[in-house]
Design an enzyme around this catalytic site. Structure first.
Site, mmCIF file in Angstrom:
data_model
loop_
_atom_site.group_PDB
_atom_site.id
_atom_site.type_symbol
_atom_site.label_atom_id
_atom_site.label_comp_id
_atom_site.label_asym_id
_atom_site.label_seq_id
_atom_site.Cartn_x
_atom_site.Cartn_y
_atom_site.Cartn_z
ATOM 1 N N ARG A 21 0.524 -1.263 0.238
ATOM 2 C CA ARG A 21 0.007 0.051 -0.242
ATOM 3 C C ARG A 21 0.900 1.233 -0.014
ATOM 4 N NH1 ARG A 21 -4.995 -0.316 4.416
ATOM 5 N NH2 ARG A 21 -5.509 -2.106 3.646
ATOM 6 N N SER A 112 -8.026 -0.330 1.044
ATOM 7 C CA SER A 112 -9.453 -0.389 1.888
ATOM 8 C C SER A 112 -9.876 1.190 1.493
ATOM 9 C CB SER A 112 -8.704 -0.870 2.797
ATOM 10 O OG SER A 112 -9.627 -1.027 3.354
ATOM 11 N N ASP A 278 -13.404 -0.881 0.241
ATOM 12 C CA ASP A 278 -13.249 -2.084 -1.106
ATOM 13 C C ASP A 278 -14.284 -2.707 -0.699
ATOM 14 O OD1 ASP A 278 -11.548 -2.059 1.647
ATOM 15 O OD2 ASP A 278 -11.247 -4.413 1.090
ATOM 16 N N ARG A 281 -15.864 -3.837 4.836
ATOM 17 C CA ARG A 281 -15.811 -3.114 6.508
ATOM 18 C C ARG A 281 -17.103 -2.555 6.987
ATOM 19 N NH1 ARG A 281 -10.695 0.478 8.932
ATOM 20 N NH2 ARG A 281 -9.016 -1.322 8.655
ATOM 21 N N THR A 343 -4.165 -9.030 15.594
ATOM 22 C CA THR A 343 -5.054 -7.601 14.343
ATOM 23 C C THR A 343 -4.614 -8.074 12.734
ATOM 24 O OG1 THR A 343 -4.787 -6.173 15.875
ATOM 25 C CG2 THR A 343 -4.933 -5.485 13.181
ATOM 26 N N GLU A 362 -13.300 -7.699 14.413
ATOM 27 C CA GLU A 362 -12.430 -6.659 14.647
ATOM 28 C C GLU A 362 -13.206 -5.475 15.135
ATOM 29 O OE1 GLU A 362 -8.555 -6.958 13.342
ATOM 30 O OE2 GLU A 362 -9.559 -6.987 10.939
HETATM 31 C C1 G1P Z 1 -6.029 -1.682 10.466
HETATM 32 C C2 G1P Z 1 -6.843 -2.551 11.075
HETATM 33 C C3 G1P Z 1 -7.540 -3.759 11.209
HETATM 34 C C4 G1P Z 1 -7.202 -4.607 10.190
HETATM 35 C C5 G1P Z 1 -6.502 -3.798 8.944
HETATM 36 C C6 G1P Z 1 -7.205 -3.874 7.756
HETATM 37 O O1 G1P Z 1 -5.368 -2.342 10.972
HETATM 38 O O2 G1P Z 1 -6.720 -2.130 12.360
HETATM 39 O O3 G1P Z 1 -8.326 -4.156 12.206
HETATM 40 O O4 G1P Z 1 -7.084 -5.908 9.785
HETATM 41 O O5 G1P Z 1 -6.296 -2.199 9.465
HETATM 42 O O6 G1P Z 1 -7.935 -3.359 6.891
HETATM 43 P P1 G1P Z 1 -3.641 -1.839 11.602
HETATM 44 O O7 G1P Z 1 -3.522 0.350 10.701
HETATM 45 O O8 G1P Z 1 -4.412 -1.033 13.220
HETATM 46 O O9 G1P Z 1 -2.451 -1.923 10.861
HETATM 47 ZN ZN ZN Z 2 -11.748 -1.909 3.087
#
Ligand code: G1P
Ligand code: ZN
Length: 542
Positions: A21, A112, A278, A281, A343, A362
């Site tokens: 990303r 995302s 995407d 969520r 996570t 989550e």
């Molecule tokens: C964040 C969210 C996590 C999720 C991820 C991808 O990651 O906290 O729960 O799985 O985005 O959507 P983080 O930025 O905290 O590493």
């Molecule tokens: Zn997403």
């Protein structure tokens, strides 16, 4: 065969669960995307004779990237690539297509919930044949390949018409352009009682869905308005745009404030929801109430048997460690196990594949089940609607009765964004250095009972993941978790997760920030994070 000009996509950093990303302009550099894609093809043992799914959330550069990937897949000997029409596929829909068509895997183009556009973010990740994000063995191999890659394979051909449904050929490869929505809608129709939801909506139950100018627009419009009969206009911001209407397609009370304001007003809808760039969520709201993702997971788990796809109940529940322990209470009452994972969605994949859990979630607005191997925004919305249709009551009533039965886990996450990486790393390191001596010490008005770093032993493959977040347990049962984000593209983001349990006979209707004040002050006292980061308050509170 084209030689790669000097290019290090990961800049020495290993990819996380979400693949690569970066800023869009970084992706647009010559050979940049190509380096990742060839490294991926090489990491999975080449592409000869293989089949892939490719699609993305429609952000700027999505279509160009897909044309590049198609040429490279053909040059690498792939048999077929299935692409969503217009290059669109929500992440859960891509996961479904991989599983349904039994392809070898897929490439999903998205950053995302990060903004889109030439000056915003882009991303790409590889999913394996179970439909879920690639495990570490593969992402590590991709990373290693990017360091040594010298050339990539591509063809010189005209662009494929991504608008035309049906089959085309590119070299010796078949490109199958499919409607991005129909297979997904069919799956939802198998899991949920569309008849019951239809009747609920026909009875005047008002719904608003904010697609945030992102990929779920066509999915939500087709399912909610065309199939379920919700009035036109139920889906707002429903046409995907390359810059998401210059917005931030993150479904939380900050970035979807207009929707929250509407639902909190007297004339607001009975139920409202939003999804991210995407489509994986979700945010859930009822008239006058915001449902935290942690509570949503618990409520969905407790009521999922009401949906036809889940009448036999749950094998188990999984939640990420920072997610509140509300779901644990439900698991206890159902007599099933609640798994606590690091996570990131990839840890759920093994548990789902092994049949140990049916639902997972989550705190970051991700909820899903064993129907695909990604979290799924619209799925959560439809499950809520199915439950509401069965229980014939309001979201507020469902929440109140849930808390009266299980108690309430007051919960909030405070994010400090784009802080200096060195300051963030030192702050974390300083607490780690004191971990062993923290038990019994005071932090503001609370006493620390225990402090540790979360480690996860995967019960399925035996792998161990260490250092997955700092946990502070306080006397009386409150908890704070601190971790650094793995998905940001600017500096470091410090996430502080705060939680306090209130028993069923306690005060179940406090303001969450007020209910959590002692925990908030304890973290501030212990870390001095505001002085150290130079911020008086979090940038985002969810
Ligand atoms: C964040 C969210 C996590 C999720 C991820 C991808 O990651 O906290 O729960 O799985 O985005 O959507 P983080 O930025 O905290 O590493
Ligand atoms: Zn997403």
């Amino acid at each position: 065969m084209i030689s790669v000009k000097s290019c290090d996509p990961f800049e020495g950093q290993k990819p996380g669960t979400s693949g690569l990303r970066k800023k869009t302009r970084v992706f647009m550099q010559p050979d940049y995307l190509e380096t990742f894609v060839q490294s991926t093809f090489d990491a999975i043992g080449g592409l000869a004779g293989k089949r892939l799914v490719v699609g993305g959330d429609g952000r700027y550069f999505n279509r160009d990237a897909i044309q590049t990937i198609l040429r490279m897949a053909a040059a690498n000997g792939a048999a077929e690539v299935i692409v969503g029409q217009g290059g669109l596929l929500s992440t859960p829909a891509a996961s479904n297509l991989i599983r349904k068509n039994k392809t070898d895997g897929g490439l999903i183009l998205s950053a995302s919930h990060n903004p889109g556009g030439i000056d915003a973010d882009f991303g790409i990740k590889y999913n394996i044949s179970n439909g879920g994000p690639a495990p570490e063995g593969i992402t590590d191999a991709i990373f290693e390949n990017t360091k040594s890659i010298r050339e990539y394979k591509t063809l010189t051909t005209a662009d494929i018409d991504l608008g035309a449904i049906g089959q085309q050929t590119l070299g010796d490869m078949t490109v199958t352009v499919v409607d991005p929505v129909v297979d997904y809608a069919q799956l939802m129709g198998q899991l949920f009682s569309f008849e019951k939801i239809k009747a609920l909506l026909a009875g005047g139950f008002a719904v608003r869905f904010d697609a945030m100018h992102a990929v779920t627009g066509p999915y939500a419009t087709y399912i909610l308005e065309d199939l379920l009969g919700a009035p036109k206009g139920t889906v707002i911001n429903g046409v995907p745009s390359e810059d998401f209407g210059k917005g931030h397609p993150d479904p939380n009370p900050i970035w979807a404030k207009p929707l929250v304001d509407e639902v909190m007003s007297d004339n607001g809808p009975d139920f409202a929801a939003a999804s991210d760039g995407d489509g994986d969520r979700n945010m859930i709201l009822g008239k006058g109430i915001y449902v935290t993702p942690s509570d949503s997971l618990a409520v969905l788990a407790a009521n999922i048997h009401l949906a036809p796809g889940y009448t036999s109940g749950l094998a188990g529940i999984a939640r990420s460690m920072p997610t509140s322990r509300a779901a644990d209470e439900v698991a206890k009452s159902l007599g099933v196990q609640c798994y606590e994972t690091p996570t990131g969605w990839k840890f759920f994949g093994n548990l789902l594949d092994d049949g140990r859990v049916t639902i997972c979630g989550e705190e970051s607005a991700g909820t899903g089940s064993d129907h695909v191997r990604e979290k799924d925004g619209l799925w959560a919305v439809l499950l809520w609607l199915n439950i509401l249709a069965e229980r014939q009551t309001s979201v507020t009533d469902i929440m109140n009765s849930h808390w009266q039965a299980f108690g309430r886990h007051y919960y909030s996450r405070h994010d400090y964004e784009a802080i200096d990486s060195e300051i963030a790393n030192t702050l974390m390191a300083d607490i780690v250095a004191q971990l062993d001596s923290l038990s019994g010490t005071k932090a503001a008005r609370l006493t620390i009972a225990d402090a540790n770093q979360f480690a996860y032993d995967d019960p399925v493959d035996g792998s161990i993941s260490r250092n997955q977040g700092l946990r502070l347990f306080f006397e009386g049962g409150a908890r704070a978790v601190l971790r650094l984000s793995g998905t940001g593209t600017e500096g470091a983001t410090l996430r502080v997760y705060l939680e306090r349990f209130e028993a069923p006979n306690g005060d179940l209707n406090m303001d969450p920030q007020a209910a959590l004040k002692d925990v908030i002050d304890a973290v501030a006292d212990l870390t001095q994070l505001q002085t150290r980061t130079g911020r008086n308050a979090p940038d985002v509170i969810t």
